[in-house]
Structures are given as C-alpha cells and as structure tokens.
Write a protein that holds these residues in place. Structure first.
Motif, PDB file in Angstrom:
ATOM      1  N   SER A  70       0.834  -1.214   0.000  1.00 10.92           N
ATOM      2  CA  SER A  70       0.000   0.000   0.000  1.00 10.92           C
ATOM      3  C   SER A  70       0.860   1.251   0.000  1.00 10.92           C
ATOM      4  CB  SER A  70      -0.926   0.015   1.219  1.00 10.92           C
ATOM      5  OG  SER A  70      -1.885  -0.996   1.138  1.00 10.92           O
ATOM      6  N   GLU A  71       1.877   1.262   0.843  1.00  8.32           N
ATOM      7  CA  GLU A  71       2.738   2.444   0.916  1.00  8.32           C
ATOM      8  C   GLU A  71       3.512   2.654  -0.383  1.00  8.32           C
ATOM      9  OE1 GLU A  71       2.619   4.807   3.079  1.00  8.32           O
ATOM     10  OE2 GLU A  71       1.300   3.788   4.499  1.00  8.32           O
ATOM     11  N   LEU A  72       3.896   1.587  -1.045  1.00  7.80           N
ATOM     12  CA  LEU A  72       4.545   1.734  -2.351  1.00  7.80           C
ATOM     13  C   LEU A  72       3.590   2.411  -3.329  1.00  7.80           C
ATOM     14  CD1 LEU A  72       6.711   1.303  -4.514  1.00  7.80           C
ATOM     15  CD2 LEU A  72       5.845  -1.049  -4.768  1.00  7.80           C
ATOM     16  N   ALA A  73       2.357   1.955  -3.381  1.00  9.64           N
ATOM     17  CA  ALA A  73       1.376   2.551  -4.291  1.00  9.64           C
ATOM     18  C   ALA A  73       1.137   4.023  -3.956  1.00  9.64           C
ATOM     19  CB  ALA A  73       0.067   1.771  -4.235  1.00  9.64           C
ATOM     20  N   ILE A  74       1.109   4.357  -2.677  1.00 11.60           N
ATOM     21  CA  ILE A  74       0.915   5.745  -2.255  1.00 11.60           C
ATOM     22  C   ILE A  74       2.113   6.594  -2.675  1.00 11.60           C
ATOM     23  CG2 ILE A  74       0.679   7.276  -0.250  1.00 11.60           C
ATOM     24  CD1 ILE A  74      -0.805   4.841   1.116  1.00 11.60           C
ATOM     25  N   LEU A  75       3.322   6.081  -2.477  1.00 12.14           N
ATOM     26  CA  LEU A  75       4.511   6.834  -2.882  1.00 12.14           C
ATOM     27  C   LEU A  75       4.556   7.051  -4.390  1.00 12.14           C
ATOM     28  CD1 LEU A  75       7.380   5.449  -0.616  1.00 12.14           C
ATOM     29  CD2 LEU A  75       6.120   7.612  -0.399  1.00 12.14           C
ATOM     30  N   VAL A  76       4.194   6.044  -5.161  1.00 12.41           N
ATOM     31  CA  VAL A  76       4.163   6.214  -6.611  1.00 12.41           C
ATOM     32  C   VAL A  76       3.156   7.302  -6.975  1.00 12.41           C
ATOM     33  CG1 VAL A  76       3.556   5.120  -8.812  1.00 12.41           C
ATOM     34  CG2 VAL A  76       4.998   3.893  -7.163  1.00 12.41           C
ATOM     35  N   THR A  77       2.008   7.299  -6.324  1.00 11.20           N
ATOM     36  CA  THR A  77       0.998   8.325  -6.579  1.00 11.20           C
ATOM     37  C   THR A  77       1.546   9.706  -6.241  1.00 11.20           C
ATOM     38  OG1 THR A  77      -0.761   6.732  -6.127  1.00 11.20           O
ATOM     39  CG2 THR A  77      -1.355   9.077  -6.053  1.00 11.20           C
ATOM     40  N   GLY A  78       2.130   9.847  -5.071  1.00 15.68           N
ATOM     41  CA  GLY A  78       2.708  11.128  -4.676  1.00 15.68           C
ATOM     42  C   GLY A  78       3.789  11.585  -5.632  1.00 15.68           C
ATOM     43  N   ARG A  79       4.601  10.635  -6.096  1.00 13.13           N
ATOM     44  CA  ARG A  79       5.680  10.972  -7.040  1.00 13.13           C
ATOM     45  C   ARG A  79       5.105  11.432  -8.365  1.00 13.13           C
ATOM     46  NH1 ARG A  79      10.308  13.179  -8.067  1.00 13.13           N
ATOM     47  NH2 ARG A  79       8.867  14.184  -9.432  1.00 13.13           N
ATOM     48  N   VAL A  80       4.160  10.689  -8.928  1.00 15.28           N
ATOM     49  CA  VAL A  80       3.584  11.040 -10.225  1.00 15.28           C
ATOM     50  C   VAL A  80       2.936  12.425 -10.166  1.00 15.28           C
ATOM     51  CG1 VAL A  80       1.774  10.456 -11.896  1.00 15.28           C
ATOM     52  CG2 VAL A  80       3.285   8.663 -11.031  1.00 15.28           C
ATOM     53  N   PHE A  81       2.262  12.718  -9.061  1.00 19.18           N
ATOM     54  CA  PHE A  81       1.588  14.008  -8.914  1.00 19.18           C
ATOM     55  C   PHE A  81       2.512  15.104  -8.390  1.00 19.18           C
ATOM     56  CE2 PHE A  81      -2.129  11.422  -9.442  1.00 19.18           C
ATOM     57  CZ  PHE A  81      -3.044  12.266 -10.050  1.00 19.18           C
ATOM     58  N   GLU A  86       2.260  14.614   0.517  1.00 19.06           N
ATOM     59  CA  GLU A  86       1.965  13.184   0.505  1.00 19.06           C
ATOM     60  C   GLU A  86       3.253  12.363   0.600  1.00 19.06           C
ATOM     61  OE1 GLU A  86      -0.691  10.043  -2.079  1.00 19.06           O
ATOM     62  OE2 GLU A  86      -0.472  12.095  -2.781  1.00 19.06           O
ATOM     63  N   TRP A  87       4.256  12.751  -0.176  1.00 20.62           N
ATOM     64  CA  TRP A  87       5.535  12.053  -0.150  1.00 20.62           C
ATOM     65  C   TRP A  87       6.143  12.116   1.241  1.00 20.62           C
ATOM     66  CZ3 TRP A  87       8.042   8.855  -3.334  1.00 20.62           C
ATOM     67  CH2 TRP A  87       9.357   8.534  -2.998  1.00 20.62           C
ATOM     68  N   GLN A  88       6.156  13.307   1.815  1.00 19.22           N
ATOM     69  CA  GLN A  88       6.762  13.504   3.135  1.00 19.22           C
ATOM     70  C   GLN A  88       6.094  12.613   4.185  1.00 19.22           C
ATOM     71  OE1 GLN A  88       5.585  16.976   5.342  1.00 19.22           O
ATOM     72  NE2 GLN A  88       7.709  17.379   5.926  1.00 19.22           N
ATOM     73  N   ILE A  89       4.789  12.575   4.188  1.00 17.04           N
ATOM     74  CA  ILE A  89       4.055  11.797   5.184  1.00 17.04           C
ATOM     75  C   ILE A  89       4.302  10.299   4.984  1.00 17.04           C
ATOM     76  CG2 ILE A  89       1.728  11.139   5.961  1.00 17.04           C
ATOM     77  CD1 ILE A  89       2.586  13.973   6.846  1.00 17.04           C
ATOM     78  N   HIS A  90       4.256   9.852   3.746  1.00  8.25           N
ATOM     79  CA  HIS A  90       4.259   8.401   3.501  1.00  8.25           C
ATOM     80  C   HIS A  90       5.639   7.787   3.333  1.00  8.25           C
ATOM     81  CE1 HIS A  90       0.055   7.516   3.740  1.00  8.25           C
ATOM     82  NE2 HIS A  90      -0.137   8.748   3.296  1.00  8.25           N
ATOM     83  N   ARG A  91       6.664   8.566   3.106  1.00  7.87           N
ATOM     84  CA  ARG A  91       8.024   8.002   3.037  1.00  7.87           C
ATOM     85  C   ARG A  91       8.351   7.273   4.342  1.00  7.87           C
ATOM     86  NH1 ARG A  91      10.895  12.505   2.967  1.00  7.87           N
ATOM     87  NH2 ARG A  91      11.019  12.321   5.198  1.00  7.87           N
ATOM     88  N   GLY A  92       8.089   7.920   5.463  1.00  4.01           N
ATOM     89  CA  GLY A  92       8.348   7.297   6.764  1.00  4.01           C
ATOM     90  C   GLY A  92       7.479   6.088   7.012  1.00  4.01           C
ATOM     91  N   HIS A  93       6.206   6.172   6.617  1.00  2.83           N
ATOM     92  CA  HIS A  93       5.313   5.014   6.769  1.00  2.83           C
ATOM     93  C   HIS A  93       5.822   3.833   5.936  1.00  2.83           C
ATOM     94  CE1 HIS A  93       2.511   7.302   9.070  1.00  2.83           C
ATOM     95  NE2 HIS A  93       2.016   7.992   8.052  1.00  2.83           N
ATOM     96  N   ALA A  94       6.325   4.133   4.745  1.00  3.27           N
ATOM     97  CA  ALA A  94       6.835   3.075   3.863  1.00  3.27           C
ATOM     98  C   ALA A  94       8.043   2.380   4.490  1.00  3.27           C
ATOM     99  CB  ALA A  94       7.187   3.648   2.498  1.00  3.27           C
TER     100      ALA A  94
END
Length: 188
Positions: A70-81, A86-94
């Motif tokens: 899930s976190e990989l998919a979120i990071l890809v989304t944040g990166r594409v956009f 979003e990247w900042q929040i989810h990098r640590g979660h990943a």
C-alpha cells in the motif's frame, strides 16, 4: 525552499458548524490521531470530509494489500503528482512498513526500481500505468490478476483513486509539507 502560499486553509475551529466539529472529532479520534493536510481542507465540506475519511481509513488500514505494498502505491501516486506533502508523510510510513530504501529512492527519482518479488513489481507497475496511461494494457492486467488476484487488484485501484484525490487536494490548494521543508521530488 520557499513554498507558494496555501490557497485554502482549514476552517477555523472556532467557527466550526456542529457537523464540522463532529467530523473533526471523528477523524482526530481515529488512527490518524489528528486532522491535517487535505482532511483539514475538506472540512470546508464536512460531508466530503466524512465520506473521504471513511474511504481513506479503508484504503489505508483495512485493505487486503499488506502495508508495504500500500505504501509503495501511495509513494508512486505522490511521485507522479509531485505531491510533496503526501511524499513527506508516507516516506516514513513506507520505511516502517518494510519497503526497501532503495525502492523508495528509485521512485523518488522517477526511476524503475529493482524489485525483490513479483508483488512489489506489479504494484509499482500498476500504479505507474494507472496514473500515466489511465489504464492497464492486457499483459499488465493479466500479470496483476495472476500475482495479486482480483480482490487485491480491486483494492489497489481503490487505493490509487483515493490517493489521487489526496494529491489533487494537496496540489490545487497548495498544501505545503509539514515544516515547509526542502522539496524532495524536484530533482527526480
């Protein structure tokens, strides 16, 4: 880095309607532990905030995908956009979920990572294709079904849709990273 001013701040809690207060309290008392970023902006429309946070809770905490995927998919989304918040929040979660730092860095730099397994690879590939092509070709769809199964692919598509809503909210209303730190996605 100096970030452009946020276009729409969260509503002032002193002026909350009863429904805004109710939704705020529901979000704050849940697993998120607070109301920040896009969720705070959505409080301008409390029914949107209520429904979006319910979907977000499912996509983030109750999906059939393990948290690492899930976190990989979120990071890809944040990166594409290009969504820094979003990247900042989810990098640590990943990282906490066990996603390899090398994969995170490759995604950040817009490079194809080396994948340790077929699930990680297909989640990455589906996420990129969904955002860049707005569809999956037959070969990728067949691979996703073979690797993830129908149910997990449905959950992945739902997660990608929800985090697209998050990214659009962040980008359109210019929600800056917490602490307005340095851009991590600009050199990708």
């Amino acid at each position: 880095m100096t970030w452009p001013p946020q276009r729409l701040d969260a509503p002032d809690p002193a002026t909350y309607s009863p429904r805004q207060q109710e939704i705020h309290d529901q979000i704050a008392s849940g697993p998120r532990g607070g109301v920040r970023g896009p969720l705070a902006v959505w409080l301008h429309r409390p029914e949107l905030a209520a429904r979006a946070q319910d979907l977000g809770r499912y996509c983030r905490y109750d999906t059939s995908l393990d948290q690492r995927l899930s976190e990989l998919a979120i990071l890809v989304t944040g990166r594409v956009f290009g969504s820094e918040y979003e990247w900042q929040i989810h990098r640590g979660h990943a990282l906490t979920a066990g996603l390899e730092p090398e994969i995170i860095e490759a995604v950040r730099r817009n490079r194809r990572p080396d994948f340790p397994d077929a699930e990680t690879e297909v989640v990455h590939d589906v996420a990129r294709a969904a955002h860049e092509k707005r569809e999956l070709d037959d070969a990728l769809y067949a691979r996703a079904i073979a690797v993830l199964g129908e149910g997990r692919l449905v959950d992945l598509v739902g997660l990608l849709g929800y985090y697209t809503l998050i990214s659009l909210t962040i980008n359109i209303f210019r929600i800056p990273p917490i602490g307005e730190g340095d851009a991590e996605l600009s050199d990708g």
